[in-house]
Design a protein around this motif. Structure first.
Motif, PDB file in Angstrom:
ATOM      1  N   UNK A   1       0.845  -1.185   0.000  1.00 46.67           N
ATOM      2  CA  UNK A   1       0.000   0.000   0.000  1.00 46.67           C
ATOM      3  C   UNK A   1       0.883   1.240   0.000  1.00 46.67           C
TER       4      UNK A   1
ATOM      5  N   UNK B   1       0.699   5.264   1.251  1.00 47.01           N
ATOM      6  CA  UNK B   1      -0.047   6.283   1.998  1.00 47.01           C
ATOM      7  C   UNK B   1       0.594   7.637   1.725  1.00 47.01           C
TER       8      UNK B   1
ATOM      9  N   UNK C   1      -2.639  11.169   3.946  1.00 43.13           N
ATOM     10  CA  UNK C   1      -2.933   9.971   4.724  1.00 43.13           C
ATOM     11  C   UNK C   1      -3.870   9.006   4.020  1.00 43.13           C
ATOM     12  N   UNK C   2      -4.061   9.189   2.699  1.00 44.82           N
ATOM     13  CA  UNK C   2      -4.925   8.266   1.985  1.00 44.82           C
ATOM     14  C   UNK C   2      -4.152   6.987   1.686  1.00 44.82           C
ATOM     15  N   UNK C   3      -4.716   5.849   2.083  1.00 42.15           N
ATOM     16  CA  UNK C   3      -4.049   4.551   1.958  1.00 42.15           C
ATOM     17  C   UNK C   3      -4.594   3.845   0.722  1.00 42.15           C
TER      18      UNK C   3
ATOM     19  N   UNK D   1      -4.141   0.723  -2.230  1.00 41.05           N
ATOM     20  CA  UNK D   1      -3.499  -0.537  -2.564  1.00 41.05           C
ATOM     21  C   UNK D   1      -2.720  -0.389  -3.865  1.00 41.05           C
TER      22      UNK D   1
ATOM     23  N   UNK E   1       3.406   0.753   2.975  1.00 40.78           N
ATOM     24  CA  UNK E   1       3.088  -0.270   3.959  1.00 40.78           C
ATOM     25  C   UNK E   1       2.959  -1.624   3.278  1.00 40.78           C
TER      26      UNK E   1
END
Lengths: 115, 111
Positions: free
Chosen positions: A35, A37, A41-43, A45, A90
């Motif tokens: 992922x 980010x 803070x937008x996560x 895929x 992440x």
């Protein structure tokens, strides 16, 4: 006894360089993810692998190449880094395949800064 | 296109009150909906999952509702504490290893 680990935690590099981020999970999960980010803070895929096979590629530039040598590892290699690649990356894993629950277990993140 | 919105970027509440966070989605038919907590500098941590045929789920001070007609989930923290301060993310699971996250709500519980 860390469940999902990533290295490095911080990565600072120049534009145009190539870098890799490594991820390992010891949960025995079949599926692993990357992922991104962003600063808001937008996560989002990027990729998903199930038993070493790529199953999701969310229109990520082909400068990003994931590699899964076995189902416990999923590495991310990035070529020709650009300023816009700066973000926190992440790794995550989940234990069930198919149309089922996909509770995600996340790693601590790798903060990539491209100068 | 699919859209997941958490209606507040930030929410401040007094300690002891109930915090209610909202997750709305469009153009999506999720099989399940998940809620995560993210602390600064850390990865998200799974809290609760609710299935499409469940109306409500509870875990300790947490309660989640899921209305597939309204396309909305509500996440409640009762008797909130300063330690509950974090960003909370909803995530829609349509199956096939794809989980899509909302924009997150930053909750601040004021002592």
């Amino acid at each position: 006894d860390t469940a999902v680990s990533q290295t490095p935690k911080y990565l600072v590099t120049q534009m145009g360089n190539d870098k890799s981020i490594k991820c390992e999970q010891n949960l025995g999960h079949d599926t692993m993810y990357w992922y991104k980010q962003d600063s808001k803070k937008f996560l989002k895929i990027m990729f998903s692998y199930n038993n070493k096979e790529l199953i999701i590629n969310e229109t990520v530039p082909n400068r990003f190449s994931p590699k899964s040598p076995d189902k416990a590892h999923l590495n991310l290699h990035i070529n020709s880094l650009e300023l816009g690649d700066s973000a926190v990356y992440f790794c995550a894993s989940s234990g069930r395949g198919g149309a089922s629950y996909n509770e995600q277990f996340f790693g601590p993140g790798t903060r990539l800064t491209v100068l | 296109s699919q859209k997941i919105e958490q209606n507040s970027e930030a929410l401040n509440i007094q300690e002891g009150k109930t915090a209610t966070l909202t997750c709305n989605y469009t153009n999506y038919s999720p099989a399940h909906l998940q809620w995560y907590r993210q602390d600064p500098g850390r990865g998200p941590v799974f809290l609760l999952l609710i299935r499409e045929n469940e109306k409500e789920k509870r875990k300790e001070r947490l309660k989640v509702t899921f209305d597939t007609t309204l396309k909305q989930s509500l996440f409640h923290i009762t008797a909130s504490q300063p330690a509950d301060s974090a960003t909370y993310l909803c995530a829609l699971d349509g199956g096939y290893q794809k989980v899509t996250f909302g924009t997150g709500t930053k909750l601040q519980v004021i002592p």
